[in-house]
Scaffold this active site. Structure first.
Site, mmCIF file in Angstrom:
data_model
loop_
_atom_site.group_PDB
_atom_site.id
_atom_site.type_symbol
_atom_site.label_atom_id
_atom_site.label_comp_id
_atom_site.label_asym_id
_atom_site.label_seq_id
_atom_site.Cartn_x
_atom_site.Cartn_y
_atom_site.Cartn_z
ATOM 1 C CE LYS A 1 32.633 36.633 -2.025
ATOM 2 N NZ LYS A 1 31.806 36.930 -3.215
ATOM 3 N N GLY B 1 25.506 45.440 -1.225
ATOM 4 C CA GLY B 1 24.929 44.414 -2.088
ATOM 5 C C GLY B 1 23.436 44.275 -1.884
ATOM 6 C CB SER B 2 21.187 41.523 -2.730
ATOM 7 O OG SER B 2 21.714 40.393 -2.047
ATOM 8 N N GLY C 1 21.607 38.807 0.514
ATOM 9 C CA GLY C 1 22.980 38.479 0.870
ATOM 10 C C GLY C 1 23.448 39.246 2.089
ATOM 11 N N GLY C 2 23.112 40.530 2.145
ATOM 12 C CA GLY C 2 23.537 41.343 3.271
ATOM 13 C C GLY C 2 22.902 40.910 4.569
ATOM 14 C CD GLU D 1 24.735 51.210 -0.381
ATOM 15 O OE1 GLU D 1 24.267 51.271 -1.534
ATOM 16 O OE2 GLU D 1 25.816 51.748 -0.055
ATOM 17 C CB CYS E 1 23.064 51.871 -4.355
ATOM 18 S SG CYS E 1 24.327 53.151 -4.170
ATOM 19 C CD GLU F 1 17.525 48.169 -5.052
ATOM 20 O OE1 GLU F 1 18.409 48.784 -5.676
ATOM 21 O OE2 GLU F 1 17.739 47.603 -3.963
#
Length: 509
Positions: A166, A221-222, A225-226, A245, A282, A375
């Site tokens: 994606k 990603g975030s 979203g994750g 992650e 990250c 974060e």
């Protein structure tokens, strides 16, 4: 209803550059997954897989100039940074090719029958097989190394798993170009193009994780979203592994002795790490514990001088810029928070680096300061001033899981004098990588590397960097009392493939 167009956008101006593709429909996602599933057999031969990975690496090198130009136009990360990242990506592909050739990742174990054991042992032969189609969700901040040809894709292909990627909306044109390189490399070795699928669009990502032929997923990603995708993977009729992650503070503890010994060096080193890549790594150090007192003050002066001299930079997209500006403003408004160098908007399309300070007493228990334990993506860090070891320990005990945790020790502490060993033991439960007298930005691609950590850093105990990343896409199978003629060659007594294995309890290389 027509699918939405996918545009390449210049983050330096916020303007659309070109239409790259259209968002994939559910039917197109289904077609991509089915094509990948049909290509599994073409990846069964290890020699073919390793040759494919090496051809992919060579193809990326040959196309480097055009790829870097496109990547810079879409990310504003700069040719120097992107050249290094592409070299890392190429190296990673070749490293996995070497792992495939070696064969140790198959973890072959052969045990012959033993009637004298209690209980008796039958003939057992165990190795690992690929899971199937892997869904890969690209990251925004590493358009090469954590994207279409990045670590998730390279390790999945090395395991024998086709992928459907994606694409990240921040670099769609680059994603198409890299996918084309991989498909050309596949064709060189008789592998169908469907072994490397690519789809665009938010809904396509949702459809991908739900598809019944997708066997596992990798995400960078975030947290938001994750976690949504992680929950979707778990809610399927047949749940699948989701290696995500999500987010990390990457705490740093500077001991009082270290601050007294080299305050200027630590301050300038912190500035370089937190502003590297405009703070979009990250593993950026996002929370730093510094002692109160004169030594800590000198460290902060060095940090302020270095950060204050850092030029404004462009973030990956304007949404991230808006979130950064809002995030630092919300944190700076908390009572007791000071901004020696104020982070925020640097211009119409840029941001300025800065840092916040807060007394450790505000973070030792739940309250308004909890926002500082989340974060904030971009060039900012939070410096927590602690009065004694007890305060530092209390703050560390409240932190969520992280990719990294760092301690800066004095020379004596590093030599075993004082509290160095205690601090390492205190940091180990917090992170997957513990650093001493270094900075976390920079993740070497090496066999011993671990890039992962307790939730929310990652959703599994695996790594996404280094050779053992291949383990995510494999599952063990044991055959019991199977006739030799029916066994796969990997498990036969004569070891026709020359694999490293454990044979009747003894390692064979």
């Amino acid at each position: 209803m027509a699918a939405a167009p996918v545009w390449s956008v210049d983050p330096r101006t916020g303007k659309q550059r070109e239409q790259v593709a259209v968002e994939a429909t559910a039917q197109e996602v289904d077609a991509a997954v089915r094509a990948a599933h049909a290509a599994r057999g073409s990846l069964a031969d290890r020699a073919v897989r390793s040759a494919f990975l090496r051809s992919a690496a060579a193809g990326l090198e040959a196309a480097a100039d055009g790829l870097i130009e496109t990547a810079d136009a879409e990310t504003a990360l700069g040719p120097v940074r992107l050249t290094g990242e592409l070299a890392r990506t190429v190296y990673q592909l070749r490293a996995f090719a070497g792992i495939v050739d070696e064969g140790a990742f198959l973890d072959v174990i052969v045990d012959h029958p033993d009637d004298t054991a209690t209980p008796p042992v039958p003939d057992l032969r165990r190795y690992k097989v690929p899971l199937g189609v892997v869904a890969v969700y690209s990251a925004s901040n590493f358009p090469f190394a954590f994207s279409v040809a990045g670590g998730d894709t390279a390790s999945a292909l090395a395991a024998g798993c086709p992928v459907v990627v994606k694409a990240h909306p921040d670099h769609p044109a680059l994603s198409e170009q890299v996918a084309a390189v991989l498909r050309r490399a596949a064709a060189e070795h008789g592998i169908p193009e469907g072994a490397v699928g690519l789809v665009h669009g938010f809904e396509a990502g949702v459809e991908l994780i739900k598809h019944p032929l997708v066997a596992a997923a990798g995400f960078t990603g975030s947290v938001r979203g994750g976690r949504a995708l992680f929950d979707a993977a778990a809610a399927r009729p047949v749940p699948i592994p989701f290696h995500g992650e999500l987010g990390s503070l990457n705490p740093v503890l500077v001991t009082e002795a270290a601050a007294a010994e080299r305050p200027e060096a630590i301050g300038s080193g912190l500035a370089g790490s937190m502003t590297l890549g405009v703070g979009q790594f990250c593993v950026k150090p996002g929370l730093v514990l510094v002692p109160s007192g004169d030594a800590g003050d000198r460290l902060l002066k060095s940090l302020a001088d270095a950060v204050g001299g850092t030029a404004a930079g462009v973030l990956l997209d304007h949404r991230m810029r808006d979130n950064f500006i809002a995030g630092v403003a919300e944190r700076a408004q908390l009572p007791g928070v000071e901004t020696p160098v104020t982070p925020g908007a640097g211009g119409e399309h840029t941001v300025s680096a800065g840092f916040l300070t807060v007394p450790a007493s505000g973070l030792t228990a739940e309250g308004a300061y909890d926002l500082l334990l989340e974060e904030c993506f971009g060039p900012v860090t939070v410096v927590v001033r602690y009065a004694d070891d007890g305060e530092a320990t209390a703050v560390l005990s409240r932190l969520p899981g992280n990719l990294t945790a760092t301690v800066h020790l004095s020379a004596g502490e590093a030599a075993g004098e004082g509290q160095g060993a205690r601090i390492l033991a205190e940091l180990t439960p917090l992170a997957g990588r513990v650093l001493v007298d270094a900075w976390p930005t920079g993740v070497a691609v090496a066999p011993a590397q671990h890039h992962g950590g307790p939730y929310p850093a990652t959703t599994s105990t695996s790594t996404s960097v280094g050779g053992t990343a291949i383990e995510r896409w494999l599952r063990p199978v044991a055959y019991q009392n199977a006739p030799e003629a029916l066994l796969p060659p990997e498990l036969r007594d004569d070891n026709p493939l020359g694999l490293p294995r454990r044979f009747n309890g003894r390692l064979e290389h």
